[in-house]
Design an enzyme around this catalytic site. Structure first.
Site, PDB file in Angstrom:
ATOM      1  N   ALA A  97     -44.544   8.845  -5.324  1.00 12.06           N
ATOM      2  CA  ALA A  97     -45.334   8.652  -6.534  1.00 12.06           C
ATOM      3  C   ALA A  97     -45.856  10.031  -6.923  1.00 12.06           C
ATOM      4  CB  ALA A  97     -46.474   7.698  -6.254  1.00 12.06           C
ATOM      5  N   GLY A 145     -43.421   6.694  -2.367  1.00 11.16           N
ATOM      6  CA  GLY A 145     -42.934   5.760  -3.379  1.00 11.16           C
ATOM      7  C   GLY A 145     -41.420   5.819  -3.553  1.00 11.16           C
ATOM      8  N   GLU A 181     -40.093   3.625  -1.031  1.00  9.25           N
ATOM      9  CA  GLU A 181     -40.472   2.253  -1.383  1.00  9.25           C
ATOM     10  C   GLU A 181     -39.576   1.699  -2.495  1.00  9.25           C
ATOM     11  OE1 GLU A 181     -44.775   3.685  -1.525  1.00  9.25           O
ATOM     12  OE2 GLU A 181     -45.003   1.669  -0.737  1.00  9.25           O
ATOM     13  N   GLU A 226     -47.607   9.167   3.111  1.00 15.84           N
ATOM     14  CA  GLU A 226     -48.859   9.048   2.331  1.00 15.84           C
ATOM     15  C   GLU A 226     -50.103   9.302   3.166  1.00 15.84           C
ATOM     16  OE1 GLU A 226     -46.369   6.775   2.324  1.00 15.84           O
ATOM     17  OE2 GLU A 226     -46.054   5.953   0.314  1.00 15.84           O
TER      18      GLU A 226
HETATM   19  C1  HXC Z   1     -45.788  15.327  -7.741  1.00 14.34           C
HETATM   20  C2  HXC Z   1     -44.245  16.591  -6.616  1.00 14.34           C
HETATM   21  C3  HXC Z   1     -44.089  15.588  -5.628  1.00 14.34           C
HETATM   22  C4  HXC Z   1     -44.856  14.387  -5.792  1.00 14.34           C
HETATM   23  C5  HXC Z   1     -42.805  17.238  -5.118  1.00 14.34           C
HETATM   24  N1  HXC Z   1     -43.440  17.595  -6.254  1.00 14.34           N
HETATM   25  N2  HXC Z   1     -43.184  16.018  -4.719  1.00 14.34           N
HETATM   26  N3  HXC Z   1     -45.086  16.453  -7.648  1.00 14.34           N
HETATM   27  N4  HXC Z   1     -45.695  14.315  -6.852  1.00 14.34           N
HETATM   28  N5  HXC Z   1     -44.758  13.363  -4.941  1.00 14.34           N
HETATM   29  C6  HXC Z   1     -43.283  18.838  -6.998  1.00 14.34           C
HETATM   30  C7  HXC Z   1     -43.957  20.004  -6.279  1.00 14.34           C
HETATM   31  O1  HXC Z   1     -45.341  20.014  -6.548  1.00 14.34           O
HETATM   32  C8  HXC Z   1     -43.232  21.172  -6.895  1.00 14.34           C
HETATM   33  O2  HXC Z   1     -43.767  21.417  -8.177  1.00 14.34           O
HETATM   34  C9  HXC Z   1     -41.804  20.636  -7.088  1.00 14.34           C
HETATM   35  O3  HXC Z   1     -41.925  19.205  -7.082  1.00 14.34           O
HETATM   36  C10 HXC Z   1     -40.874  21.053  -5.976  1.00 14.34           C
HETATM   37  O4  HXC Z   1     -41.451  20.681  -4.734  1.00 14.34           O
HETATM   38  P1  HXC Z   1     -41.627  21.685  -3.498  1.00 14.34           P
HETATM   39  O5  HXC Z   1     -42.684  21.124  -2.635  1.00 14.34           O
HETATM   40  O6  HXC Z   1     -41.799  23.095  -3.983  1.00 14.34           O
HETATM   41  O7  HXC Z   1     -40.183  21.545  -2.809  1.00 14.34           O
HETATM   42  P2  HXC Z   1     -39.825  21.757  -1.271  1.00 14.34           P
HETATM   43  O8  HXC Z   1     -40.551  22.940  -0.712  1.00 14.34           O
HETATM   44  O9  HXC Z   1     -38.340  21.737  -1.194  1.00 14.34           O
HETATM   45  O10 HXC Z   1     -40.418  20.466  -0.506  1.00 14.34           O
HETATM   46  C11 HXC Z   1     -39.890  19.191  -0.760  1.00 14.34           C
HETATM   47  C12 HXC Z   1     -40.835  18.081  -0.230  1.00 14.34           C
HETATM   48  C13 HXC Z   1     -42.251  18.314  -0.783  1.00 14.34           C
HETATM   49  C14 HXC Z   1     -40.855  18.137   1.316  1.00 14.34           C
HETATM   50  C15 HXC Z   1     -40.259  16.728  -0.657  1.00 14.34           C
HETATM   51  O11 HXC Z   1     -42.181  18.454  -2.200  1.00 14.34           O
HETATM   52  C16 HXC Z   1     -43.215  17.189  -0.499  1.00 14.34           C
HETATM   53  O12 HXC Z   1     -43.695  17.044   0.624  1.00 14.34           O
HETATM   54  N6  HXC Z   1     -43.549  16.367  -1.509  1.00 14.34           N
HETATM   55  C17 HXC Z   1     -44.517  15.331  -1.406  1.00 14.34           C
HETATM   56  C18 HXC Z   1     -43.995  14.196  -0.586  1.00 14.34           C
HETATM   57  C19 HXC Z   1     -45.027  13.070  -0.486  1.00 14.34           C
HETATM   58  O13 HXC Z   1     -46.098  13.285   0.065  1.00 14.34           O
HETATM   59  N7  HXC Z   1     -44.705  11.912  -1.075  1.00 14.34           N
HETATM   60  C20 HXC Z   1     -45.621  10.819  -1.082  1.00 14.34           C
HETATM   61  C21 HXC Z   1     -46.384  10.825  -2.349  1.00 14.34           C
HETATM   62  S1  HXC Z   1     -47.646   9.596  -2.386  1.00 14.34           S
HETATM   63  P3  HXC Z   1     -44.216  22.904  -8.619  1.00 14.34           P
HETATM   64  O14 HXC Z   1     -44.839  22.693  -9.980  1.00 14.34           O
HETATM   65  O15 HXC Z   1     -45.151  23.407  -7.568  1.00 14.34           O
HETATM   66  O16 HXC Z   1     -42.912  23.671  -8.656  1.00 14.34           O
HETATM   67  C22 HXC Z   1     -46.863   8.209  -2.743  1.00 14.34           C
HETATM   68  C23 HXC Z   1     -47.814   7.076  -2.855  1.00 14.34           C
HETATM   69  C24 HXC Z   1     -47.208   5.719  -2.893  1.00 14.34           C
HETATM   70  O17 HXC Z   1     -45.697   8.120  -2.933  1.00 14.34           O
HETATM   71  C25 HXC Z   1     -48.258   4.691  -3.068  1.00 14.34           C
HETATM   72  C26 HXC Z   1     -49.619   4.997  -2.488  1.00 14.34           C
HETATM   73  C27 HXC Z   1     -50.738   5.172  -3.457  1.00 14.34           C
END
Ligand code: HXC
Length: 258
Positions: A66, A109, A112, A132
């Protein structure tokens, strides 16, 4: 709506291919993506020429979760009054079959949504996770429930408590994905499988989907009865007459979806 900003939609004969297309955010699922997916899935369900759908992302990411930046400032009242994420039930209400083709990250998400599909085909580079907890939250789109149903308590609990990612090979062994294929041919393989499903009698496909899903909702005795009633019901279709006649006459069946 056909002019999507976060999705690319293609038709491959009777198969709809939907690609998540927010590469700058690794396909993070924001409200716009959800609204467009709801629209695209409803259009697929309503289109009599379409019989299977494939949802995919990019090679690097199916979806990295998400959209954290969209959620960051929200409070409880905002989330509760908007019933945030409830719209995903519109996607899971899709009656016709659909497959998630997962390459790269399917996190939070993203994992999911993949689990909302009827089944997952994974590229050998796929990584599934529910990270998360590292953000101070938990799965919120059904992940804790669907992951536990798919891989059992031990792995689901470990993944939700540590945020550990599961690779494609482990995901296949654990029952999370139906099949692993080389990442380079993922979409092609998923479209091939989808075309096979699309060539089946459509009402039998919907019934098969409904009854397998019932296994996760109903006690066994009720599930078996539900299956039997749907099975009986299919004897009221033209496609059952055609399918059995075609078998006896040693020819392929021609389906009408009636
Ligand atoms: C918003 C995101 C994002 C996300 C990545 N980006 N994931 N933006 N929401 N979930 C954005 C980053 O901010 C970045 O933007 C760009 O995408 C590229 O990501 P990087 O991190 O620079 O890439 P990389 O180093 O290759 O790492 C990849 C990754 C990492 C390991 C997947 O992006 C990551 O850990 N993402 C978050 C994963 C996560 O925690 N997902 C769960 C989300 S919560 P910029 O502008 O900086 O270039 C969720 C909740 C569900 O899903 C329901 C509960 C409420």
């Amino acid at each position: 709506m056909t002019d999507y900003t976060t999705l690319l939609v293609e038709r491959h004969d009777a198969v709809t291919l939907v690609r998540l297309n927010r590469p700058q955010a690794l396909n993070a699922l924001n409200s716009q993506v959800l609204a467009e997916l709801i629209d695209a899935f409803a259009a697929y369900d309503a289109d009599d020429s379409q019989h299977c759908l494939v949802l995919t992302g990019s090679e690097k990411a199916f979806a990295a979760g998400a959209d954290i930046k969209e959620m960051q400032a929200q409070g409880f009242a905002d989330m509760y009054s908007a019933n945030f994420f409830a719209g995903w039930e519109r996607v899971t209400d899709t009656r016709k079959p659909w497959i998630a083709a997962v390459s790269g990250f399917a996190l939070g998400g993203g994992c999911e949504v993949a689990m909302m599909a009827d089944f997952i085909i994974a590229g050998d580079n796929a990584k599934f996770g529910q990270p998360e907890i590292k953000l101070g939250v938990t799965p919120g789109m059904g992940g804790s429930q669907r992951l536990a149903a798919a891989v059992g308590k031990a792995k689901a609990m470990e993944m939700c408590l540590t945020g550990r990612m599961m690779g494609a090979e482990e995901a296949e062994k654990a029952g999370l994905v139906a099949r692993v294929v080389p990442a380079a041919s993922l979409v092609e393989e998923a479209l091939k499988t989808a075309a096979e499903i699309a060539a089946m009698p459509p009402l039998a496909a919907i019934a098969a989907k409904e009854m397998v899903n019932a296994a996760f909702e109903l006690p066994l005795a009720q599930g078996v009865k539900f299956e039997r009633r749907l099975f009986h019901g299919l004897f009221g279709t033209q496609d059952q007459k055609e399918g059995m006649a075609a078998f006896v006459e040693k020819r392929p069946g021609k389906w009408t979806g009636k």
